[in-house]
Design a protein around this motif. Structure first.
Motif, PDB file in Angstrom:
ATOM      1  N   GLU A 162      38.607  27.295  32.109  1.00  0.00           N
ATOM      2  CA  GLU A 162      38.011  28.496  32.692  1.00  0.00           C
ATOM      3  C   GLU A 162      37.087  28.132  33.850  1.00  0.00           C
ATOM      4  O   GLU A 162      37.134  28.737  34.922  1.00  0.00           O
ATOM      5  CB  GLU A 162      37.250  29.283  31.623  1.00  0.00           C
ATOM      6  CG  GLU A 162      36.575  30.538  32.160  1.00  0.00           C
ATOM      7  CD  GLU A 162      35.847  31.331  31.081  1.00  0.00           C
ATOM      8  OE1 GLU A 162      35.224  32.351  31.418  1.00  0.00           O
ATOM      9  OE2 GLU A 162      35.920  30.918  29.897  1.00  0.00           O
ATOM     10  N   ASN A 165      43.478  39.022  30.997  1.00  0.00           N
ATOM     11  CA  ASN A 165      42.336  39.620  30.296  1.00  0.00           C
ATOM     12  C   ASN A 165      41.598  38.602  29.431  1.00  0.00           C
ATOM     13  O   ASN A 165      40.642  38.956  28.739  1.00  0.00           O
ATOM     14  CB  ASN A 165      42.809  40.783  29.414  1.00  0.00           C
ATOM     15  CG  ASN A 165      43.191  42.007  30.224  1.00  0.00           C
ATOM     16  OD1 ASN A 165      42.341  42.602  30.886  1.00  0.00           O
ATOM     17  ND2 ASN A 165      44.466  42.373  30.180  1.00  0.00           N
ATOM     18  N   THR A 166      42.022  37.340  29.495  1.00  0.00           N
ATOM     19  CA  THR A 166      41.454  36.321  28.601  1.00  0.00           C
ATOM     20  C   THR A 166      39.991  36.022  28.899  1.00  0.00           C
ATOM     21  O   THR A 166      39.176  35.874  27.993  1.00  0.00           O
ATOM     22  CB  THR A 166      42.283  35.028  28.678  1.00  0.00           C
ATOM     23  OG1 THR A 166      43.634  35.327  28.319  1.00  0.00           O
ATOM     24  CG2 THR A 166      41.729  33.968  27.740  1.00  0.00           C
ATOM     25  N   PHE A 167      39.638  35.905  30.182  1.00  0.00           N
ATOM     26  CA  PHE A 167      38.212  35.673  30.491  1.00  0.00           C
ATOM     27  C   PHE A 167      37.789  36.509  31.694  1.00  0.00           C
ATOM     28  O   PHE A 167      38.628  37.100  32.398  1.00  0.00           O
ATOM     29  CB  PHE A 167      37.874  34.189  30.672  1.00  0.00           C
ATOM     30  CG  PHE A 167      38.669  33.439  31.702  1.00  0.00           C
ATOM     31  CD1 PHE A 167      38.257  33.367  33.022  1.00  0.00           C
ATOM     32  CD2 PHE A 167      39.821  32.753  31.338  1.00  0.00           C
ATOM     33  CE1 PHE A 167      38.959  32.647  33.960  1.00  0.00           C
ATOM     34  CE2 PHE A 167      40.539  32.021  32.273  1.00  0.00           C
ATOM     35  CZ  PHE A 167      40.111  31.972  33.594  1.00  0.00           C
ATOM     36  N   ALA A 168      36.479  36.586  31.903  1.00  0.00           N
ATOM     37  CA  ALA A 168      35.909  37.569  32.830  1.00  0.00           C
ATOM     38  C   ALA A 168      36.421  37.423  34.261  1.00  0.00           C
ATOM     39  O   ALA A 168      36.708  38.428  34.933  1.00  0.00           O
ATOM     40  CB  ALA A 168      34.388  37.466  32.813  1.00  0.00           C
ATOM     41  N   THR A 169      36.533  36.203  34.772  1.00  0.00           N
ATOM     42  CA  THR A 169      36.926  36.011  36.166  1.00  0.00           C
ATOM     43  C   THR A 169      38.338  36.535  36.425  1.00  0.00           C
ATOM     44  O   THR A 169      38.575  37.256  37.401  1.00  0.00           O
ATOM     45  CB  THR A 169      36.845  34.520  36.543  1.00  0.00           C
ATOM     46  OG1 THR A 169      35.497  34.074  36.388  1.00  0.00           O
ATOM     47  CG2 THR A 169      37.278  34.303  37.987  1.00  0.00           C
ATOM     48  N   THR A 170      39.280  36.177  35.555  1.00  0.00           N
ATOM     49  CA  THR A 170      40.649  36.640  35.758  1.00  0.00           C
ATOM     50  C   THR A 170      40.768  38.147  35.534  1.00  0.00           C
ATOM     51  O   THR A 170      41.550  38.816  36.213  1.00  0.00           O
ATOM     52  CB  THR A 170      41.624  35.892  34.826  1.00  0.00           C
ATOM     53  OG1 THR A 170      41.124  35.935  33.476  1.00  0.00           O
ATOM     54  CG2 THR A 170      41.777  34.450  35.243  1.00  0.00           C
ATOM     55  N   LYS A 171      39.978  38.690  34.593  1.00  0.00           N
ATOM     56  CA  LYS A 171      40.009  40.151  34.378  1.00  0.00           C
ATOM     57  C   LYS A 171      39.505  40.884  35.613  1.00  0.00           C
ATOM     58  O   LYS A 171      40.056  41.920  36.008  1.00  0.00           O
ATOM     59  CB  LYS A 171      39.164  40.526  33.168  1.00  0.00           C
ATOM     60  CG  LYS A 171      39.284  42.018  32.791  1.00  0.00           C
ATOM     61  CD  LYS A 171      38.474  42.359  31.556  1.00  0.00           C
ATOM     62  CE  LYS A 171      38.730  43.802  31.118  1.00  0.00           C
ATOM     63  NZ  LYS A 171      38.565  44.791  32.222  1.00  0.00           N
ATOM     64  N   ASP A 172      38.444  40.339  36.232  1.00  0.00           N
ATOM     65  CA  ASP A 172      37.924  40.947  37.456  1.00  0.00           C
ATOM     66  C   ASP A 172      38.972  40.913  38.564  1.00  0.00           C
ATOM     67  O   ASP A 172      39.157  41.899  39.299  1.00  0.00           O
ATOM     68  CB  ASP A 172      36.665  40.211  37.902  1.00  0.00           C
ATOM     69  CG  ASP A 172      36.140  40.706  39.236  1.00  0.00           C
ATOM     70  OD1 ASP A 172      35.763  41.891  39.319  1.00  0.00           O
ATOM     71  OD2 ASP A 172      36.132  39.912  40.204  1.00  0.00           O
ATOM     72  N   ILE A 201      37.337  28.904  37.897  1.00  0.00           N
ATOM     73  CA  ILE A 201      36.240  29.573  38.624  1.00  0.00           C
ATOM     74  C   ILE A 201      35.875  28.755  39.864  1.00  0.00           C
ATOM     75  O   ILE A 201      35.700  29.297  40.963  1.00  0.00           O
ATOM     76  CB  ILE A 201      35.020  29.773  37.710  1.00  0.00           C
ATOM     77  CG1 ILE A 201      35.333  30.820  36.634  1.00  0.00           C
ATOM     78  CG2 ILE A 201      33.791  30.193  38.523  1.00  0.00           C
ATOM     79  CD1 ILE A 201      34.269  30.931  35.549  1.00  0.00           C
ATOM     80  N   ASP A 213      41.510  43.547  37.748  1.00  0.00           N
ATOM     81  CA  ASP A 213      41.002  44.899  37.976  1.00  0.00           C
ATOM     82  C   ASP A 213      40.944  45.241  39.469  1.00  0.00           C
ATOM     83  O   ASP A 213      41.116  46.399  39.861  1.00  0.00           O
ATOM     84  CB  ASP A 213      39.608  45.061  37.359  1.00  0.00           C
ATOM     85  CG  ASP A 213      39.638  45.013  35.836  1.00  0.00           C
ATOM     86  OD1 ASP A 213      40.740  45.185  35.272  1.00  0.00           O
ATOM     87  OD2 ASP A 213      38.569  44.788  35.229  1.00  0.00           O
TER      88      ASP A 213
END
Length: 652
Positions: free
Chosen positions: A16, A103-110, A20, A113
């Motif tokens: 992760e 959707n696994t961690f915040a950076t990829t979800k952002d 990033i 989105d």
């Protein structure tokens, strides 16, 4: 550097965090020693599978070069692995039939989105995605590293295994004129050039040779060597095309024929001990014991320098090792050969050798385009058993070189030349086996010259820097993918109204873009290409208005400007003079205005004419009539008052 203490940090960094950092542009690749991305999709999938299973993976070595202020880390070893990780997270390819769940961690979800990355399906199950995200990638960071030390470490790591081809090891960090010349020419012909040796990891994909099922970069099938049946895709992966270029360049700069693949090398050398001292040798070629097994010659050839001609028989690998100063130990004979080829390139200059190669290459490309066939298809129209034809290409290329560069001639009868070369492969005597002697190759080249010279004539307007810009132009288009801010494209100088006219407002914007590109920084070079449409829709509009269909290359639409000149009732020479006069009257600041005016070019790309505006950052910021501008991505923006200090800081 021997015995110097360097800081070495070793740690595990979760996937992760690696991703990033990748998105934050923290990882860079130095193309002076790093190879291209070459892993197949199967190799990438196998590596990710190891991570899923929790297996240990090899350590990734990064360097924090001394004096670098931007916080980036240079990848010394592990570029293929880093790319496998980041491209899998980015949904470039699946593993076990499933794509990483964004959707696994915040950076990829952002990113999902914001529609920066699209979620592909089917999606890999969450348990395995979490296992990947939390896996601790072993990283070793070499802090306060000197540039030469980084290249030395790269050589030592890779010389002990079989991951790199021998040619890649030779070229890693080599700084002599011959090595630089071969590297530049090879990149031009492959089409993977870049403005800078330092590229972000994420940019490497745009100029790497693609493999099956990996949709990025440059298709191996479209690379000149493969497309024309001269080399195979596997040989391209092994950098065999660089060996081919090295062979050709050595022949081009020598006073008499030289061997290919190692026999009867002949160089004329006029060296003194002082001239040798100006050549940079990598310490690894003299002292790196890890290179002994791989690079030790089978026997030492006899070569005498300081004004003497000499001949020696060598193995194929020994010949190339000596060219690159990669022989251990460096005997007097090896050093003489290294000095000879280096000084021969310097005598002509790297730039002119490069241009000489391009002139010949582009003449061949234009001829094959007219013949509507490949090189293999031209010389063996009835087939050659599917075998590549590298030595046949050398014979024809060097014959063209002899006529075009050495004798100052140009093609006078293209149709006759095509007819002469058709099915000529059966008549070209090629020596079989691992060696192609200097005398044998020289006789073969001379025989081809004899066949074709009747279709050439003296060049009435000789220019030592003449080049058709086929390869060069394609390189500029490719470069724009990795450094968007330094390039801009315009379909032409005219409006696309039903009744087109010269677009003065668009020309003023070109001048503003010149200033903005110059303000990237001191010495930073960029280009504006007029005659290249920004997109397919614009190219279609040009065709609708002027009935001029574009040429396509790498996703670009080359429209040219000759249709505009015709519409305006001008010759191309008159159009060029008009554009030059407009630059001279523009509000571009000094000294940028005279630089742009003296460097604007009108170049030919097949049947299209393109205007090339060359820009380089001056000693201080540039403006247009007191208006200060800069590039933000592909956009030109006026510099805000609170950013003026930052603008001037770039030129300190």
């Amino acid at each position: 550097m021997a015995g110097a203490q360097q800081e070495l940090t070793v740690r595990g960094e979760q996937v992760e965090r690696v991703f990033i950092n990748y998105r934050d542009d923290k990882y860079v690749v130095n193309r002076r020693y790093q190879r291209k991305l070459i892993w197949t999709i199967e190799e990438k999938q196998s590596f990710i599978d190891s991570i899923i299973r929790g297996f240990p993976v090899p350590i990734i070595l990064l360097a924090e070069p001394l004096g670098r202020q931007d916080g980036t880390l240079e990848i010394i070893d592990g570029m293929q692995r880093m790319n496998a990780i980041t491209s899998f997270i980015g949904n470039d390819y699946p593993v076990d039939g499933g794509y990483f769940d964004l959707n696994t961690f915040a950076t990829t979800k952002d990113l999902l989105d914001r529609h920066v990355i699209e979620q592909k399906t089917p999606v890999l199950d969450r348990e395995r995605c979490l296992a990947i995200a939390s896996y601790p990638v072993p990283l070793s960071i070499y802090e306060a590293a000197h540039g030469e030390s980084v290249e030395e470490v790269f050589r030592r790591i890779n010389s002990g295994g079989r991951q790199l081809s021998r040619q890649e090891l030779r070229a890693a960090g080599a700084t002599d004129a011959f090595a630089d010349c071969v590297r530049q020419i090879s990149a031009r012909v492959r089409g993977d050039t870049s403005n800078s040796d330092l590229l972000l990891l994420g940019e490497m994909r745009k100029i790497s040779i693609t493999n099956r099922e990996l949709d990025y970069g440059i298709s191996a099938d479209g690379v000149f060597w493969v497309a024309h049946g001269i080399l195979t895709k596997d040989q391209l992966r092994q950098s065999r095309e660089e060996e081919m270029v090295a062979d050709l360049v050595a022949y081009m700069v020598s006073e008499s024929p030289v061997a290919s693949s190692g026999a009867n090398l002949t160089f004329e050398s006029h060296l003194t001990s002082s001239s040798r001292s100006n050549v940079k040798f990598k310490s690894s070629t003299r002292t790196n014991n890890l290179l002994v097994v791989l690079l030790t010659p089978t026997f030492a050839p006899r070569v005498v320098s300081d004004g003497c001609k000499c001949q020696s028989r060598t193995t194929r690998t020994e010949l190339f090792d000596d060219y690159y100063g990669a022989t251990f130990p460096m005997s007097e004979a090896s050093e003489a050969r290294f000095d000879a080829v280096d000084q021969a390139v310097r005598k002509r200059s790297t730039e002119l050798v490069d241009l000489d190669y391009q002139r010949v290459q582009d003449t061949l490309i234009l001829l094959l385009g007219q013949a509507k066939t490949t090189f293999l298809g031209l010389i063996f129209p009835n087939g050659n058993g599917g075998n590549p034809v590298p030595r046949y290409f050398q014979a024809v290329f060097l014959a063209f070189y002899d006529l075009i560069v050495k004798r100052g001639m140009v093609v006078s009868d293209s149709a006759g030349l095509i007819k002469c070369l058709t099915d000529c492969g059966k008549s070209i005597e090629i020596q079989d086996g691992g060696r192609w002697g200097a005398d044998n190759r020289g006789k073969t080249v001379n025989s081809v010259v004899g066949w074709i010279q009747g279709h050439f004539e003296e060049d009435k307007n000789p220019d030592p820097a003449k080049v058709h810009w086929v390869t060069k132009f394609q390189n500029l288009l490719t470069n724009s993918k990795t450094e968007q801010a330094a390039y801009d494209f315009k379909q032409g100088f005219c409006t696309l109204d039903p009744k087109p006219s010269f677009d003065a407002e668009s020309f003023d914007k070109i001048m503003e873009t010149c200033a903005a590109i110059a303000n990237i920084g001191k010495g930073h070079k960029g280009y504006i290409l007029v005659g290249v449409a920004e997109n397919a829709a614009t190219a279609a509009r040009v065709n609708d208005v002027f009935r001029s269909s574009p040429l396509t290359y790498g996703g670009f639409y080359v429209t040219g400007v000759e249709h505009e000149a015709q519409h305006l009732g001008k010759s191309l020479d008159q159009m060029f003079q008009d554009i030059s006069d407009r630059i001279g009257r523009s509000d571009l600041s000094e000294p940028l205005r005279p630089y742009v005016n003296s460097h604007v070019k009108c170049v030919q790309y097949f049947d299209k004419t393109i205007f090339v505006f060359e820009i380089v950052g001056q000693n201080g910021p540039s403006h247009v009539g007191g208006k200060w501008l800069e590039r933000q991505g592909a956009q030109v923006k006026e510099v805000a008052p609170d950013r003026m200090g930052a603008l001037f800081d770039r030129f300190k």
